[in-house]
Design a protein around this motif. Structure first.
Motif, short mmCIF file in Angstrom:
data_model
loop_
_atom_site.label_atom_id
_atom_site.label_comp_id
_atom_site.label_asym_id
_atom_site.label_seq_id
_atom_site.Cartn_x
_atom_site.Cartn_y
_atom_site.Cartn_z
N VAL A 145 0.84 -1.18 0.00
CA VAL A 145 0.00 0.00 0.00
C VAL A 145 0.88 1.24 0.00
CG1 VAL A 145 -1.74 1.31 1.26
CG2 VAL A 145 -1.85 -1.21 1.23
N ALA A 146 1.81 1.29 0.95
CA ALA A 146 2.70 2.44 1.06
C ALA A 146 3.93 2.04 1.87
CB ALA A 146 2.00 3.62 1.73
N SER B 15 -11.23 8.82 1.33
CA SER B 15 -12.03 8.43 0.15
C SER B 15 -12.02 6.92 -0.04
CB SER B 15 -11.49 9.13 -1.11
OG SER B 15 -11.54 10.52 -0.95
N LEU B 16 -12.28 6.21 1.02
CA LEU B 16 -12.24 4.76 0.96
C LEU B 16 -13.34 4.20 0.08
CD1 LEU B 16 -11.40 4.21 4.70
CD2 LEU B 16 -10.02 3.35 2.80
N ASN B 17 -13.03 3.11 -0.60
CA ASN B 17 -14.04 2.41 -1.40
C ASN B 17 -13.95 0.91 -1.12
OD1 ASN B 17 -12.09 1.17 -3.36
ND2 ASN B 17 -11.71 3.32 -3.87
N GLY C 298 -2.83 9.76 -3.78
CA GLY C 298 -3.75 10.88 -3.65
C GLY C 298 -4.85 10.66 -2.62
N ARG C 299 -4.97 9.42 -2.12
CA ARG C 299 -6.00 9.13 -1.12
C ARG C 299 -5.39 8.72 0.23
NH1 ARG C 299 -9.34 4.89 -1.67
NH2 ARG C 299 -7.86 3.64 -2.86
N PHE C 300 -4.27 8.02 0.18
CA PHE C 300 -3.62 7.52 1.40
C PHE C 300 -2.33 8.29 1.64
CE2 PHE C 300 -5.32 2.86 1.37
CZ PHE C 300 -6.62 3.34 1.22
N THR C 301 -1.99 8.45 2.92
CA THR C 301 -0.73 9.10 3.29
C THR C 301 -0.07 8.31 4.40
OG1 THR C 301 -1.65 11.29 2.77
CG2 THR C 301 0.34 11.22 4.12
N TRP D 88 13.22 5.42 7.10
CA TRP D 88 13.27 5.71 8.53
C TRP D 88 13.26 7.21 8.78
CZ3 TRP D 88 16.87 8.57 11.11
CH2 TRP D 88 18.04 8.86 10.42
N SER D 89 13.83 7.97 7.86
CA SER D 89 13.88 9.43 8.04
C SER D 89 12.63 10.11 7.55
CB SER D 89 15.08 9.99 7.28
OG SER D 89 14.87 9.83 5.88
N ALA D 90 11.72 9.33 6.92
CA ALA D 90 10.50 9.88 6.31
C ALA D 90 10.83 10.78 5.13
CB ALA D 90 9.65 10.62 7.33
N GLY D 91 12.06 10.66 4.62
CA GLY D 91 12.43 11.48 3.48
C GLY D 91 11.97 10.94 2.14
N SER D 92 11.53 9.70 2.12
CA SER D 92 11.09 9.09 0.87
C SER D 92 9.93 8.16 1.14
CB SER D 92 12.24 8.30 0.23
OG SER D 92 11.82 7.69 -0.97
N THR D 93 8.96 8.19 0.23
CA THR D 93 7.80 7.32 0.35
C THR D 93 7.48 6.69 -0.99
OG1 THR D 93 6.31 9.18 -0.07
CG2 THR D 93 6.76 8.65 2.24
N ASN D 94 6.77 5.57 -0.95
CA ASN D 94 6.25 4.91 -2.14
C ASN D 94 4.80 4.55 -1.90
OD1 ASN D 94 8.42 4.75 -4.06
ND2 ASN D 94 9.41 3.24 -2.74
N TYR D 95 4.00 4.63 -2.95
CA TYR D 95 2.59 4.30 -2.84
C TYR D 95 2.17 3.41 -4.02
CZ TYR D 95 2.10 8.08 0.57
OH TYR D 95 2.22 8.89 1.66
#
Length: 124
Positions: free
Chosen positions: A48-49, A85-87, A66-69, A53-60
């Protein structure tokens, strides 16, 4: 050894929101990159995401962009997944996982520690 405990799942109506939390404990838990995965009945576990560790990079996953963080608070050894915006396609068991890799890996086999999962059910 790292222990992971998820919370925050539940039943929500389509269009609603939830925030999942993953509390990590154990040696240097905050030093791990973390990921959220999910598995729906009859389907393979999918990313999902993920977050470094530094929160400097994310993947989704494309399906949640655009819906999850994903975010983390290393002082609290906790990773969060804010879901908006769950479905019905988001219905699944959501797992928190930790990897020794530096990057925010998208591959489940690279994660060595896993939580027990929390159920998210979206009603239409």
């Amino acid at each position: 050894q790292v222990q992971l405990v998820e919370s925050g799942g539940g039943l929500v109506q389509a269009g609603g929101s939830l925030r999942l939390s993953c509390a990590a404990s154990g040696r240097t838990a905050s030093a791990y990159a973390m990921g959220w995965f999910r598995q729906a009945p009859g389907k393979v576990r999918e990313l999902v995401a993920a977050i470094t560790w530094s929160a400097g990079s994310t993947n989704y996953a494309d399906s949640v962009k655009g819906r999850f963080t994903i975010s983390r608070d290393n002082a609290k050894n906790t990773v969060y997944l804010r879901m908006n915006s769950l479905n019905s396609d988001d219905t699944a068991v959501y797992y928190c996982a930790a990897t020794r890799l530096i990057g925010a890996s998208t591959q489940s086999y690279q994660y060595v520690y896993w939580g027990q999962g929390t159920q998210v059910t979206v009603s239409s």
